[in-house]
Design a protein around this motif. Structure first.
Motif, mmCIF file in Angstrom:
data_model
loop_
_atom_site.group_PDB
_atom_site.id
_atom_site.type_symbol
_atom_site.label_atom_id
_atom_site.label_comp_id
_atom_site.label_asym_id
_atom_site.label_seq_id
_atom_site.Cartn_x
_atom_site.Cartn_y
_atom_site.Cartn_z
ATOM 1 N N TYR A 1 28.124 -18.933 -2.437
ATOM 2 C CA TYR A 1 27.903 -19.236 -1.024
ATOM 3 C C TYR A 1 27.388 -20.666 -0.846
ATOM 4 O O TYR A 1 27.890 -21.433 -0.008
ATOM 5 N N ASP A 2 26.383 -21.019 -1.644
ATOM 6 C CA ASP A 2 25.786 -22.355 -1.539
ATOM 7 C C ASP A 2 26.756 -23.443 -1.988
ATOM 8 O O ASP A 2 26.752 -24.561 -1.453
ATOM 9 N N PHE A 3 27.586 -23.130 -2.976
ATOM 10 C CA PHE A 3 28.585 -24.096 -3.458
ATOM 11 C C PHE A 3 29.600 -24.398 -2.354
ATOM 12 O O PHE A 3 29.992 -25.546 -2.153
ATOM 13 N N GLY A 4 29.986 -23.364 -1.624
ATOM 14 C CA GLY A 4 30.898 -23.563 -0.498
ATOM 15 C C GLY A 4 30.305 -24.494 0.549
ATOM 16 O O GLY A 4 30.987 -25.383 1.079
ATOM 17 N N LYS A 5 29.016 -24.317 0.842
ATOM 18 C CA LYS A 5 28.340 -25.180 1.813
ATOM 19 C C LYS A 5 28.280 -26.621 1.317
ATOM 20 O O LYS A 5 28.445 -27.569 2.096
ATOM 21 N N ALA A 6 28.045 -26.779 -0.009
ATOM 22 C CA ALA A 6 27.981 -28.124 -0.586
ATOM 23 C C ALA A 6 29.325 -28.840 -0.488
ATOM 24 O O ALA A 6 29.380 -30.075 -0.490
ATOM 25 N N LEU A 7 30.399 -28.069 -0.380
ATOM 26 C CA LEU A 7 31.745 -28.642 -0.221
ATOM 27 C C LEU A 7 32.117 -28.803 1.260
ATOM 28 O O LEU A 7 33.287 -29.068 1.571
ATOM 29 N N GLN A 8 31.121 -28.628 2.151
ATOM 30 C CA GLN A 8 31.348 -28.689 3.594
ATOM 31 C C GLN A 8 32.449 -27.704 4.002
ATOM 32 O O GLN A 8 33.325 -27.995 4.824
ATOM 33 N N SER A 9 32.361 -26.533 3.391
ATOM 34 C CA SER A 9 33.316 -25.468 3.655
ATOM 35 C C SER A 9 32.565 -24.148 3.520
ATOM 36 O O SER A 9 31.397 -24.045 3.905
ATOM 37 N N GLY A 10 33.208 -23.143 2.974
ATOM 38 C CA GLY A 10 32.573 -21.861 2.693
ATOM 39 C C GLY A 10 33.176 -21.310 1.420
ATOM 40 O O GLY A 10 34.241 -21.762 0.980
ATOM 41 N N ALA A 11 32.511 -20.344 0.803
ATOM 42 C CA ALA A 11 33.058 -19.759 -0.431
ATOM 43 C C ALA A 11 32.456 -18.382 -0.660
ATOM 44 O O ALA A 11 31.382 -18.057 -0.151
ATOM 45 N N HIS A 12 33.170 -17.586 -1.436
ATOM 46 C CA HIS A 12 32.616 -16.309 -1.900
ATOM 47 C C HIS A 12 33.126 -16.035 -3.309
ATOM 48 O O HIS A 12 34.091 -16.653 -3.777
ATOM 49 N N LEU A 13 32.448 -15.113 -3.960
ATOM 50 C CA LEU A 13 32.742 -14.778 -5.351
ATOM 51 C C LEU A 13 33.842 -13.711 -5.398
ATOM 52 O O LEU A 13 33.729 -12.679 -4.740
ATOM 53 N N THR A 14 34.905 -13.973 -6.171
ATOM 54 C CA THR A 14 35.986 -12.987 -6.269
ATOM 55 C C THR A 14 36.098 -12.368 -7.661
ATOM 56 O O THR A 14 36.750 -11.339 -7.821
ATOM 57 N N GLU A 15 35.473 -12.991 -8.651
ATOM 58 C CA GLU A 15 35.515 -12.432 -10.003
ATOM 59 C C GLU A 15 34.277 -12.875 -10.755
ATOM 60 O O GLU A 15 33.844 -14.019 -10.630
ATOM 61 N N LEU A 16 33.684 -11.946 -11.531
ATOM 62 C CA LEU A 16 32.490 -12.278 -12.303
ATOM 63 C C LEU A 16 32.454 -11.469 -13.590
ATOM 64 O O LEU A 16 32.689 -10.259 -13.583
ATOM 65 N N ARG A 17 32.155 -12.175 -14.680
ATOM 66 C CA ARG A 17 32.027 -11.519 -15.981
ATOM 67 C C ARG A 17 30.815 -12.104 -16.702
ATOM 68 O O ARG A 17 30.695 -13.336 -16.802
ATOM 69 N N ARG A 18 29.919 -11.231 -17.170
ATOM 70 C CA ARG A 18 28.770 -11.709 -17.954
ATOM 71 C C ARG A 18 29.185 -11.759 -19.419
ATOM 72 O O ARG A 18 29.599 -10.743 -19.986
ATOM 73 N N THR A 19 29.066 -12.931 -20.003
ATOM 74 C CA THR A 19 29.547 -13.130 -21.367
ATOM 75 C C THR A 19 28.426 -13.187 -22.411
ATOM 76 O O THR A 19 28.660 -12.852 -23.572
ATOM 77 N N LYS A 20 27.227 -13.595 -21.979
ATOM 78 C CA LYS A 20 26.117 -13.682 -22.945
ATOM 79 C C LYS A 20 24.787 -13.331 -22.289
ATOM 80 O O LYS A 20 24.581 -13.593 -21.106
ATOM 81 N N ILE A 21 23.893 -12.752 -23.092
ATOM 82 C CA ILE A 21 22.474 -12.598 -22.748
ATOM 83 C C ILE A 21 21.716 -13.057 -23.980
ATOM 84 O O ILE A 21 21.772 -12.412 -25.032
ATOM 85 N N GLY A 22 21.016 -14.189 -23.883
ATOM 86 C CA GLY A 22 20.375 -14.749 -25.070
ATOM 87 C C GLY A 22 21.426 -15.037 -26.127
ATOM 88 O O GLY A 22 22.429 -15.701 -25.866
ATOM 89 N N ASP A 23 21.208 -14.500 -27.332
ATOM 90 C CA ASP A 23 22.170 -14.693 -28.424
ATOM 91 C C ASP A 23 23.191 -13.567 -28.514
ATOM 92 O O ASP A 23 24.046 -13.564 -29.411
#
Length: 229
Positions: free
Chosen positions: A189-211
């Protein structure tokens, strides 16, 4: 592994599938341990919730190792995913429908890379209104679904690494390494605002936690199959 091994404590790396809640994944594993190994009672929990619309690494602790959950939750995390530029949703992801659209014709690769630099380091971030944080005794998503407006305070969080891995507007792929408590939906959301536009998340994958890396994780079905009655 035996029932005693799980009672003494194990750290299990699970690749949570899309559409499953973290609770569902843990519950499925708990049922498998009870039914296949005859364990009547066992402590089991996860170190960091993943939304149903996210996949990837879920650390599950059993037995005495459940005491290590706070320590594991505090480690930095890595995510990959996709932002959709030019539209927002109330939940900042695909849980809710698009509520506003914005122009993207002014956005180029240079502008995107400059926007990235604004988010590296310690930042103030507001959690999404559709989140499990409690306010006035109710979770924020309960307020949101009831149409109630609540004031959400910003929180300090740290983005250690933020890399754009593909630009194919309106889609932008990313990799983020961040501290505990970071909401990637809010980053979208904030990234969209920084681009003077809007945005939302369409895909998310957690790849690491610590090591710990998702490449070393198994899915829940495979976990069930490894348990011999």
């Amino acid at each position: 592994m035996t029932a005693e091994d799980f009672q003494n404590g194990q750290i299990l790396l699970v690749d949570k599938p899309l559409q499953w809640s973290s609770f569902q994944a843990v519950n499925k594993m708990k049922w498998a341990l009870k039914s296949k190994l005859g364990i009547r009672k066992i402590k089991i929990g996860h170190a960091g919730t993943l939304d149903p619309l996210a996949s990837g690494l879920l650390i599950v602790c059993t037995g005495k190792f459940t005491k290590r959950i706070p320590e594991l939750q505090g480690q930095q995390k890595e995510y990959t995913g996709t932002f959709y530029i030019g539209a927002t949703t109330p939940s900042y992801d695909l849980e809710t429908e698009i509520d506003a659209t914005f122009p993207i014709s002014h956005i180029d690769d240079t502008m995107i890379e400059r926007a990235v630099m604004q988010f590296i380091g310690e930042i103030d971030q507001k959690p999404p209104v559709f989140s499990a944080i409690k306010k006035d005794g109710k979770r924020l998503y309960e307020h949101a679904r009831a149409g109630e407006t609540v004031e959400i305070a910003a929180r300090k969080t740290t983005i250690h690494e933020f890399e754009i891995t593909r630009i194919a507007l309106p889609e932008v792929d990313f990799r983020v390494v961040c501290s505990k408590g970071t909401y990637i939906r809010s980053l979208a959301y904030d990234f969209g605002k920084a681009l003077q536009s809007g945005a939302h998340l369409t895909e998310l994958r957690r790849t690491k936690i610590g090591d710990y890396h998702v490449d070393n994780a198994i899915n829940v079905a495979d976990f069930e199959n490894t348990l011999l009655p």
